[in-house]
Enzyme design. Structure first.
Site, mmCIF file in Angstrom:
data_model
loop_
_atom_site.group_PDB
_atom_site.id
_atom_site.type_symbol
_atom_site.label_atom_id
_atom_site.label_comp_id
_atom_site.label_asym_id
_atom_site.label_seq_id
_atom_site.Cartn_x
_atom_site.Cartn_y
_atom_site.Cartn_z
ATOM 1 N N THR A 68 -7.285 -3.858 -0.976
ATOM 2 C CA THR A 68 -7.443 -4.001 -1.824
ATOM 3 C C THR A 68 -8.338 -4.567 -1.455
ATOM 4 O O THR A 68 -9.315 -4.230 -1.674
ATOM 5 C CB THR A 68 -6.065 -4.452 -2.934
ATOM 6 O OG1 THR A 68 -5.381 -2.749 -2.929
ATOM 7 C CG2 THR A 68 -7.319 -4.096 -3.657
ATOM 8 N N ASN A 136 -4.245 9.369 -1.088
ATOM 9 C CA ASN A 136 -2.919 9.134 -1.374
ATOM 10 C C ASN A 136 -1.908 9.787 -2.252
ATOM 11 O O ASN A 136 -0.883 10.015 -2.327
ATOM 12 C CB ASN A 136 -3.199 7.515 -2.543
ATOM 13 C CG ASN A 136 -3.454 7.359 -3.649
ATOM 14 O OD1 ASN A 136 -4.810 8.107 -3.338
ATOM 15 N ND2 ASN A 136 -2.750 6.993 -4.507
ATOM 16 N N GLN A 164 -4.145 6.376 4.092
ATOM 17 C CA GLN A 164 -3.551 6.927 4.719
ATOM 18 C C GLN A 164 -3.366 7.691 5.408
ATOM 19 O O GLN A 164 -2.308 8.163 5.927
ATOM 20 C CB GLN A 164 -3.587 7.726 3.045
ATOM 21 C CG GLN A 164 -2.843 7.476 1.648
ATOM 22 C CD GLN A 164 -1.343 6.488 1.395
ATOM 23 O OE1 GLN A 164 -0.643 7.318 2.660
ATOM 24 N NE2 GLN A 164 -1.557 5.867 0.767
ATOM 25 N N GLY A 185 -1.892 -2.344 6.847
ATOM 26 C CA GLY A 185 -0.628 -2.319 7.796
ATOM 27 C C GLY A 185 0.844 -1.665 6.833
ATOM 28 O O GLY A 185 1.259 -0.488 8.124
ATOM 29 N N HIS A 186 1.515 -1.978 5.511
ATOM 30 C CA HIS A 186 2.167 -1.188 4.847
ATOM 31 C C HIS A 186 1.577 0.755 4.898
ATOM 32 O O HIS A 186 3.372 0.866 4.648
ATOM 33 C CB HIS A 186 2.243 -1.763 4.042
ATOM 34 C CG HIS A 186 1.908 -1.587 3.240
ATOM 35 N ND1 HIS A 186 2.363 -1.194 1.724
ATOM 36 C CD2 HIS A 186 0.389 -2.011 2.074
ATOM 37 C CE1 HIS A 186 1.406 -1.226 0.924
ATOM 38 N NE2 HIS A 186 0.262 -1.815 1.198
ATOM 39 N N THR A 222 -6.438 -18.714 6.283
ATOM 40 C CA THR A 222 -5.111 -18.526 7.330
ATOM 41 C C THR A 222 -5.024 -17.248 7.653
ATOM 42 O O THR A 222 -4.306 -16.838 6.800
ATOM 43 C CB THR A 222 -4.254 -19.818 7.515
ATOM 44 O OG1 THR A 222 -4.365 -20.649 7.462
ATOM 45 C CG2 THR A 222 -3.414 -19.560 8.632
ATOM 46 N N CYS A 303 1.446 3.440 -12.818
ATOM 47 C CA CYS A 303 0.150 1.778 -12.641
ATOM 48 C C CYS A 303 0.762 0.523 -12.606
ATOM 49 O O CYS A 303 2.327 1.458 -12.407
ATOM 50 C CB CYS A 303 -0.514 1.628 -13.993
ATOM 51 S SG CYS A 303 0.081 1.497 -15.308
HETATM 52 N N1 PMP Z 1 -6.593 3.269 -0.853
HETATM 53 C C1 PMP Z 1 -5.128 3.755 -0.745
HETATM 54 C C2 PMP Z 1 -5.707 5.269 -0.726
HETATM 55 C C3 PMP Z 1 -4.528 3.659 -0.865
HETATM 56 O O1 PMP Z 1 -2.908 4.575 -0.974
HETATM 57 C C4 PMP Z 1 -3.856 1.791 -0.973
HETATM 58 C C5 PMP Z 1 -2.426 1.394 -1.625
HETATM 59 N N2 PMP Z 1 -1.577 2.777 -1.949
HETATM 60 C C6 PMP Z 1 -4.434 0.941 -1.224
HETATM 61 C C7 PMP Z 1 -5.958 1.565 -0.888
HETATM 62 C C8 PMP Z 1 -4.128 -0.219 -1.572
HETATM 63 O O2 PMP Z 1 -4.029 -0.696 -0.092
HETATM 64 P P1 PMP Z 1 -3.095 -2.478 -0.582
HETATM 65 O O3 PMP Z 1 -1.820 -2.083 -0.897
HETATM 66 O O4 PMP Z 1 -2.709 -2.689 0.895
HETATM 67 O O5 PMP Z 1 -4.378 -3.274 -0.652
#
Ligand code: PMP
Length: 362
Positions: A68, A136, A164, A185-186, A222, A303
């Site tokens: 984000t 996504n 993704q 990362g996640h 940091t 949402c």
């Molecule tokens: N872009 C896409 C295509 C996503 O699927 C997501 C998370 N749903 C994001 C951006 C945002 O990622 P983050 O959770 O790392 O802010």
């Protein structure tokens, strides 16, 4: 509970867990003493790993708190003073980042309308174009190489949200001509809270967060070293796309037999993602029924309040009412074969109850 919501977050990979745990014992990577220097080596090794994964130079990797933030940084830095055009099916972190963007249409299969993009760029040459590598909600892949060629013809920069797709589809977006790429990362099996903006050779980025001038003055604050080390370890993880696509196809074929419509199935897609619409049945009801049956899936678009809204992705694809009747099933990297019959049984029971009036939670 069987977890089929990998596009919300992938289960943490063991190697990422280990790297995160180890990095939690380290000092501030920007401290100049020996312990700081040791932490800095871990940070720079992570930078090398992210750069390798995206075919970039380490100096062009800017660590952020997630995608984000990284998407916002790219749009501010590369779009400064320019018109910004974003794909109609982009993630909200792109669609909602900057006011007054132009919308690039998609075709009914969810892929970018290249003629529509070209028409917009004829009117607005030199714009910043933002397109995701993989969606996504549907898993649909945009043809980034073709979009990059259109952008190049009109002097436009291309920013790619590859959140993704990274680790799931082997593609070289910077090599295709993108000016910048974002990862999280996640979504690759690392912990939450780290991401990166990766730019093409030496491209300058003006910081949003100036802070203490970290990340070569491009992102102050940091860095979250444990999450970054985990992300780097996760990006090297194995991904069996052939096996996962086989499971997806088996599930989709079965669900079609009980009335589901697989959205975006005609396009090139990621191996793990299904967007299954059940005509006449609210997405929220499907998610709740499957949750009660022990399966974690999500509605096309939930949402942050948890409320299910119509999917802007499916609306942009012309899905009409189905936009509120689709669930997303996204298989994790470690999915096992027994999930296929188990999910098919649960889906059939849910669909039977919902479609034939025996629903308890309509
Ligand atoms: N872009 C896409 C295509 C996503 O699927 C997501 C998370 N749903 C994001 C951006 C945002 O990622 P983050 O959770 O790392 O802010």
């Amino acid at each position: 509970m069987i977890y089929l919501d990998a596009n919300a977050t992938e289960p943490v990979r063991p190697e990422a867990y280990e790297a995160t745990r180890a990095a939690m014992a380290l000092a501030n990577p920007y401290a100049i003493h020996a312990m700081g220097r040791a932490a800095r080596r871990v940070l720079e090794d992570a930078r090398d790993a992210v750069a390798r994964c995206l075919n970039a130079k380490p100096a062009d990797v800017i660590f952020c708190s997630g995608a984000t933030e990284a998407n916002l940084l790219a749009m501010h830095a590369l779009g400064e003073g320019q018109r910004i055009l974003v794909g109609a099916t982009e993630h909200d972190s792109v669609l909602g980042a900057v006011a007054g963007v132009g919308i690039i249409p998609v075709l009914r299969d969810g892929t970018v309308d290249l003629a529509g993009l070209e028409a917009l760029l004829i009117a607005e040459p030199g714009a910043l174009v933002c397109l995701m590598a993989a969606n996504n909600e549907t898993g649909v892949l945009h043809d980034i190489a073709a979009a990059a060629a259109v952008c190049a013809r009109h002097g436009a920069l291309l920013h790619v949200d590859a959140v993704q797709a990274v680790g799931r589809c082997k593609q070289d977006w910077l090599g295709m001509g993108a000016a910048s790429v974002v990862v999280s990362g996640h979504k690759a099996g690392g912990p939450m809270g780290a991401g990166a903006l990766v730019v093409s050779a030496g491209r300058e980025i003006k910081a949003d967060l100036r802070g203490g001038g970290q990340e070569m003055g491009r992102r102050g604050g940091t860095p979250a070293l444990p999450a970054i080390a985990g992300m780097a370890a996760a990006l090297g993880g194995a991904y069996d796309a052939v096996k996962i696509a086989m499971y997806r196809d088996e599930i989709e074929a079965f669900c079609a037999g009980v009335g589901a419509v697989a959205m975006g199935a005609g396009a090139a897609r990621m191996a793990n993602t299904m967007c299954l619409a059940l005509p006449g049945v609210k997405a929220q009801m499907q998610v709740i029924a499957l949750d009660m049956a022990g399966f974690a899936v999500s509605a096309g678009a939930a949402c942050s309040s948890g409320k299910v809204v119509e999917s802007h992705v499916l609306l942009a694809m012309g899905a009409g009412e189905l936009a509120g009747q689709a669930i997303r099933v996204s298989l994790p990297w470690n999915v096992s074969a027994d999930v296929v019959p188990a999910f098919c049984n649960a889906y059939e029971a849910m669909a039977e109850r919902a479609l034939h009036g025996r629903a308890r939670c309509a």
